[in-house]
Scaffold this motif. Structure first.
Motif, PDB file in Angstrom:
ATOM      1  N   GLY A 394       0.821  -1.206   0.000  1.00  0.00           N
ATOM      2  CA  GLY A 394       0.000   0.000   0.000  1.00  0.00           C
ATOM      3  C   GLY A 394       0.854   1.254   0.000  1.00  0.00           C
ATOM      4  O   GLY A 394       0.558   2.225  -0.702  1.00  0.00           O
ATOM      5  N   THR A 395       1.932   1.240   0.785  1.00  0.00           N
ATOM      6  CA  THR A 395       2.846   2.388   0.826  1.00  0.00           C
ATOM      7  C   THR A 395       3.518   2.589  -0.524  1.00  0.00           C
ATOM      8  O   THR A 395       3.664   3.718  -0.999  1.00  0.00           O
ATOM      9  N   LEU A 396       3.924   1.480  -1.145  1.00  0.00           N
ATOM     10  CA  LEU A 396       4.546   1.566  -2.466  1.00  0.00           C
ATOM     11  C   LEU A 396       3.592   2.190  -3.477  1.00  0.00           C
ATOM     12  O   LEU A 396       3.973   3.065  -4.260  1.00  0.00           O
ATOM     13  N   LEU A 397       2.349   1.757  -3.464  1.00  0.00           N
ATOM     14  CA  LEU A 397       1.372   2.303  -4.405  1.00  0.00           C
ATOM     15  C   LEU A 397       1.127   3.786  -4.154  1.00  0.00           C
ATOM     16  O   LEU A 397       0.963   4.573  -5.095  1.00  0.00           O
ATOM     17  N   ASP A 398       1.121   4.180  -2.876  1.00  0.00           N
ATOM     18  CA  ASP A 398       0.964   5.602  -2.551  1.00  0.00           C
ATOM     19  C   ASP A 398       2.144   6.412  -3.097  1.00  0.00           C
ATOM     20  O   ASP A 398       1.966   7.516  -3.633  1.00  0.00           O
ATOM     21  N   ASN A 399       3.369   5.863  -2.960  1.00  0.00           N
ATOM     22  CA  ASN A 399       4.553   6.542  -3.482  1.00  0.00           C
ATOM     23  C   ASN A 399       4.465   6.728  -4.994  1.00  0.00           C
ATOM     24  O   ASN A 399       4.780   7.790  -5.529  1.00  0.00           O
ATOM     25  N   LEU A 400       4.032   5.677  -5.686  1.00  0.00           N
ATOM     26  CA  LEU A 400       3.947   5.737  -7.145  1.00  0.00           C
ATOM     27  C   LEU A 400       2.857   6.715  -7.598  1.00  0.00           C
ATOM     28  O   LEU A 400       3.014   7.413  -8.597  1.00  0.00           O
ATOM     29  N   THR A 401       1.778   6.773  -6.853  1.00  0.00           N
ATOM     30  CA  THR A 401       0.716   7.734  -7.176  1.00  0.00           C
ATOM     31  C   THR A 401       1.230   9.160  -7.019  1.00  0.00           C
ATOM     32  O   THR A 401       0.981  10.027  -7.866  1.00  0.00           O
ATOM     33  N   ALA A 402       1.985   9.403  -5.927  1.00  0.00           N
ATOM     34  CA  ALA A 402       2.533  10.741  -5.677  1.00  0.00           C
ATOM     35  C   ALA A 402       3.559  11.125  -6.739  1.00  0.00           C
ATOM     36  O   ALA A 402       3.709  12.304  -7.076  1.00  0.00           O
ATOM     37  N   ALA A 403       4.280  10.121  -7.283  1.00  0.00           N
ATOM     38  CA  ALA A 403       5.297  10.399  -8.298  1.00  0.00           C
ATOM     39  C   ALA A 403       4.674  10.787  -9.629  1.00  0.00           C
ATOM     40  O   ALA A 403       5.304  11.465 -10.444  1.00  0.00           O
ATOM     41  N   GLY A 404       3.443  10.344  -9.885  1.00  0.00           N
ATOM     42  CA  GLY A 404       2.740  10.731 -11.105  1.00  0.00           C
ATOM     43  C   GLY A 404       3.327  10.142 -12.367  1.00  0.00           C
ATOM     44  O   GLY A 404       3.683  10.875 -13.293  1.00  0.00           O
ATOM     45  N   VAL A 405       3.461   8.811 -12.432  1.00  0.00           N
ATOM     46  CA  VAL A 405       3.945   8.141 -13.640  1.00  0.00           C
ATOM     47  C   VAL A 405       2.767   7.989 -14.598  1.00  0.00           C
ATOM     48  O   VAL A 405       1.871   7.178 -14.380  1.00  0.00           O
ATOM     49  N   SER A 406       2.745   8.746 -15.688  1.00  0.00           N
ATOM     50  CA  SER A 406       1.554   8.820 -16.540  1.00  0.00           C
ATOM     51  C   SER A 406       1.394   7.636 -17.482  1.00  0.00           C
ATOM     52  O   SER A 406       0.279   7.275 -17.848  1.00  0.00           O
ATOM     53  N   ASP A 407       2.488   6.996 -17.899  1.00  0.00           N
ATOM     54  CA  ASP A 407       2.394   5.929 -18.903  1.00  0.00           C
ATOM     55  C   ASP A 407       2.039   4.565 -18.313  1.00  0.00           C
ATOM     56  O   ASP A 407       1.763   3.625 -19.057  1.00  0.00           O
ATOM     57  N   LEU A 408       2.095   4.453 -16.993  1.00  0.00           N
ATOM     58  CA  LEU A 408       1.888   3.150 -16.354  1.00  0.00           C
ATOM     59  C   LEU A 408       0.887   3.269 -15.215  1.00  0.00           C
ATOM     60  O   LEU A 408       0.775   4.314 -14.570  1.00  0.00           O
ATOM     61  N   THR A 409       0.178   2.184 -14.968  1.00  0.00           N
ATOM     62  CA  THR A 409      -0.700   2.098 -13.801  1.00  0.00           C
ATOM     63  C   THR A 409      -0.223   0.938 -12.941  1.00  0.00           C
ATOM     64  O   THR A 409       0.269  -0.071 -13.454  1.00  0.00           O
ATOM     65  N   PHE A 410      -0.376   1.102 -11.619  1.00  0.00           N
ATOM     66  CA  PHE A 410       0.142   0.108 -10.686  1.00  0.00           C
ATOM     67  C   PHE A 410      -0.973  -0.400  -9.784  1.00  0.00           C
ATOM     68  O   PHE A 410      -1.906   0.333  -9.455  1.00  0.00           O
ATOM     69  N   GLY A 411      -0.821  -1.662  -9.380  1.00  0.00           N
ATOM     70  CA  GLY A 411      -1.794  -2.266  -8.486  1.00  0.00           C
ATOM     71  C   GLY A 411      -1.147  -3.399  -7.714  1.00  0.00           C
ATOM     72  O   GLY A 411       0.079  -3.519  -7.660  1.00  0.00           O
ATOM     73  N   LYS A 412      -1.944  -4.259  -7.134  1.00  0.00           N
ATOM     74  CA  LYS A 412      -1.437  -5.378  -6.340  1.00  0.00           C
ATOM     75  C   LYS A 412      -2.282  -6.606  -6.631  1.00  0.00           C
ATOM     76  O   LYS A 412      -3.437  -6.522  -7.040  1.00  0.00           O
ATOM     77  N   ASN A 413      -1.661  -7.762  -6.437  1.00  0.00           N
ATOM     78  CA  ASN A 413      -2.430  -8.994  -6.557  1.00  0.00           C
ATOM     79  C   ASN A 413      -2.678  -9.573  -5.171  1.00  0.00           C
ATOM     80  O   ASN A 413      -2.264  -9.009  -4.149  1.00  0.00           O
ATOM     81  N   ALA A 414      -3.353 -10.713  -5.119  1.00  0.00           N
ATOM     82  CA  ALA A 414      -3.756 -11.293  -3.829  1.00  0.00           C
ATOM     83  C   ALA A 414      -2.574 -11.698  -2.966  1.00  0.00           C
ATOM     84  O   ALA A 414      -2.699 -11.794  -1.740  1.00  0.00           O
TER      85      ALA A 414
END
Length: 733
Positions: A394-414
């Motif tokens: 969750g922290t990693l995803l928050d970091n990536l959202t704050a960085a604003g990488v426009s060409d990629l989307t990030f998520g998590k699996n189970a």
């Protein structure tokens, strides 16, 4: 013309000739005195009616304000380039001739050759021993170069301190000269001598630092830095050098005094104002300007380049490249790969954007990323973001959202893995996690237990678990300590088993992730009492005790697999180099600390034994390391030569060594050429000054002969007039 007028004219001529002879005598006797300015007598012709005569006027001293200002500006430039040339020539000697014995590129070439031989004969003791020897030579070369660079930095501070003492002494002397020159009652000969001393002092001060010199009508001078800080105006300012102790690679200049690790150069004006000359950039040339630039920029750039090479050398051997799974236009990085990342390790995502242009995103693992993660382009052209890659998903995803990488989307699996998908037509082509080898047999993952007796096991620990790995839970029920051990197995238990007293053992399939382990534990018959398990949003397995019981300890122990990577080069204290960015970064000063792993020195079989089952003739690790030399790319963290546009090394380890040798060689030759040019320019100005100010012996001797003839003629006139007067007086007797 009467006889009395004639004898008066002759005597006046004799007096003027005598004064001129004294001036010529001073010129000839000081012909070789540095800083002496030629003097000439200004002879004045006086005319009254049909009578005229000469008398001695003022003694003029040769001086050209414009020429003197040119000289004052060129002296610090020449001193600056000369000082830089001296130090950089020493650096060139330390680096050695490219391809020469003991040079950095030669030592690396020897190590590569030894590694190639090891890949061919991994079971050969001599081949393994040669790799260890050549690795030690490479580390020793980096250590020596780092020591030489820091030795020169320390020498700059020593010379700065002595230069400050000289400047203060010259300023005091110049103040005294000014005070005498300001007195109009001083005779002309003394004044001219003082003016020579003034110019010598100004020249000496200009050699130390660039100055603005203002000449007053009374011959006194005012001095200031080019930035306008007053150095001498009636009273002199005082320079102070506050040393910071022995310099090390981590001792760097910082505009924030609390962060700076080098000495400060302070100018204290007569009214008590203190000016930090380095912070204000007030000194740009002269010996002091060169010493400041060498200490804070030039030599530190060389240190950072050595550190970049040392870091790349360690990482060539220690880096374990873990490929992610690419499916369609997206990819997945497993929780176990994330969990293996140490501070400074990174994850490289290669993708094509909507226009089909190949791009790279590099995620660097840091323990505590900023709220707005650092986001920059490295020297290899990859967009780099500092994130918490190994921690909570969750922290990693928050970091990536704050960085604003426009060409990629990030998520998590189970299972706590990171999912990456192309956005707007972009497509992921490759993902690689680059981690530092860990040669310990097992790894323990401690868990933090919150105040409400809630603990968790990370998704990464579950995903990286091998058969036989286990989770240990210790808790208390009514004051009685109990223990539960969950052992990883492909055949989960249906009922708890009893181990040691007060211990229960349950087999679970950890590869099923937190949700799967929760389901397996919930299906036990009889069920586990006093404990509840769950799966949180990040794929972690949580555990809690029912009130009023308490959970006291929770940890996970997994078998470690380092693959083919090897920590051949480590810190001086034996710790692995992970390229951590914490503080000033582990890389800074690493060239002076790098050493060969003592475990490999003690047992060179580690060069080939990459696992417990690897045979002595197994060449997999050696071949992997040989490939790393040509495939693994690195980049500088800093820019060298910022004044000339900046340069950052990038590429393979071999590329970086070649780039440093070429950059430093070019920089050194440029500095030496500048020194030669400035010396030539100063020589030209000095020659012009010599022509204007200097004493020409032949000219003075010729003038002396003229004066002797004039003196003799005047003396003859006086003698003849005397004879006529004697004859006239006798005629009246």
């Amino acid at each position: 013309m009467g006889l009395t007028v004639a004898i008066g004219n002759a005597l006046s001529g004799l007096k003027a000739s005598q004064t001129a002879l004294e001036v010529i005598s001073r010129n000839i006797s000081n012909a070789g005195t540095p800083g002496y300015h030629k003097q000439t007598l200004n002879v004045i012709e006086v005319g009254r009616g049909d009578n005229s005569y000469v008398r001695a006027g003022q003694v003029d001293r040769a001086f050209d304000t414009i020429l003197q200002n040119y000289y004052t500006k060129q002296v610090p430039e020449t001193a600056y380039s000369a000082t830089r040339g001296t130090f950089l020539d020493r650096l060139q000697t330390a680096l050695g001739k490219p391809g020469g014995a003991g040079s950095l590129d030669t030592m690396l070439g020897h190590l590569q050759n030894a590694l190639d031989a090891l890949a061919t004969s991994p079971d050969n003791y001599a081949a393994r021993a040669d790799v260890v020897t050549k690795a030690g030579d490479m580390a020793s070369t980096l250590n020596k170069l780092s020591q030489e660079v820091q030795s020169m930095r320390r020498e700059t501070e020593t010379r700065m301190a002595s230069s400050v003492d000289q400047i203060n002494s010259m300023l005091t002397s110049l103040r005294d000269v000014n005070l005498v020159l300001a007195d109009y009652g001083v005779d002309q000969n003394t004044r001219n001598s003082l003016l020579d001393q003034r110019d010598r002092l100004v020249s000496g001060l200009s050699e130390m630092m660039d100055l603005r010199v203002d000449y007053n009508p009374d011959g006194t001078v005012r001095l200031a830095t080019r930035s306008g800080a007053s150095i001498l105006d009636v009273r002199p300012s005082l320079l102070q050098f506050e040393q910071a102790g022995s310099l090390t690679p981590t001792s760097e200049f910082n505009i924030d005094d609390s962060q700076s690790g080098v000495g400060k150069l302070i100018l204290e004006t007569p009214n008590g104002t203190r000016i930090d000359l380095v912070k204000d950039g007030a000194i740009r040339s002269g010996t002091l300007g060169a010493l400041i630039e060498l200490r804070d920029t030039t030599l530190q750039d060389a240190q950072r380049q050595l550190d970049d090479i040392a870091a790349a050398l360690a990482q060539v051997f220690s880096t374990v490249q873990r490929p992610g799974t690419v499916t369609g236009t997206g990819a997945t990085v497993g929780a176990e790969d994330r969990a293996a990342m140490q501070p400074g390790n990174d994850m490289v995502i290669e993708y094509t954007d909507a226009a089909g242009i190949a791009r790279q995103l590099r995620l660097v693992n840091v323990a505590s990323p900023a709220t707005s993660p650092r986001n920059y382009v490295d020297s290899n052209g990859a967009r780099t973001v500092e994130v918490s890659a190994s921690g909570d998903i969750g922290t990693l995803l928050d970091n990536l959202t704050a960085a604003g990488v426009s060409d990629l989307t990030f998520g998590k699996n189970a299972k706590g893995g990171l999912t990456i998908a192309g956005a707007g037509g972009a497509a992921v082509t490759k993902v690689t996690s680059r981690t530092t080898a860990d040669t310990t047999a097992t790894k323990t993952w401690p868990s933090t237990i919150s105040a409400n007796a809630l603990g968790s096991v990370s998704a990464g620990a579950l995903a990286s678990a091998k058969p036989g790995d286990h989770i240990s839970l210790e808790y208390e029920v009514a004051g009685t300590p109990l223990k539960l051990t969950l052992v990883n197995s492909s055949t989960p238990s249906t009922a708890p088993a009893t181990g040691a007293p007060d211990e229960l053992i349950v087999r679970v399939d950890m590869s099923a992730g937190a949700a799967g382990v929760k389901a397996q534990l919930g299906a036990l018959t009889p069920p586990l009492a006093h404990l509840t398990f769950d799966s949180d949003a990040s794929g972690n397995l949580t555990c809690a005790t029912t009130a009023p019981n308490s959970l006291t300890s929770l940890s996970t122990t997994t078998t470690n697999e380092s693959a083919y990577g090897l920590n051949l080069f480590v810190e001086a204290n034996g710790e692995a180099f992970t390229n951590s960015l914490a503080g000033k970064g582990q890389r800074l000063g690493f060239a002076g600390r790098i050493t060969i792993n003592p475990e490999v020195v003690a047992d060179n079989k580690l060069l080939v034994n990459w696992s417990g089952s690897a045979a002595s003739g197994d060449s997999k690790r050696a071949e992997y390391l040989v490939d790393q030399f040509s495939s693994l790319r690195f980049g500088s963290n800093s820019t060298a030569g910022a004044k000339n546009g900046g340069f950052r090394m990038a590429g393979t380890l071999t590329d970086m060594v070649s780039q440093m040798v070429e950059f430093q060689g070019s920089s050194i030759q440029t500095a030496l050429a500048a020194d030669e040019t400035n010396r030539g320019t100063l020589d030209a100005i000095t020659s012009r000054m010599e022509a204007n100010y200097g004493v020409d012996i032949n000219e003075e001797v010729a003038r002396l002969m003229e004066l002797q003839n004039a003196y003799a003629a005047n003396a003859r006139v006086a003698s003849v007039v005397q004879e006529l007067l004697d004859t006239l007086m006798q005629s009246f007797r």
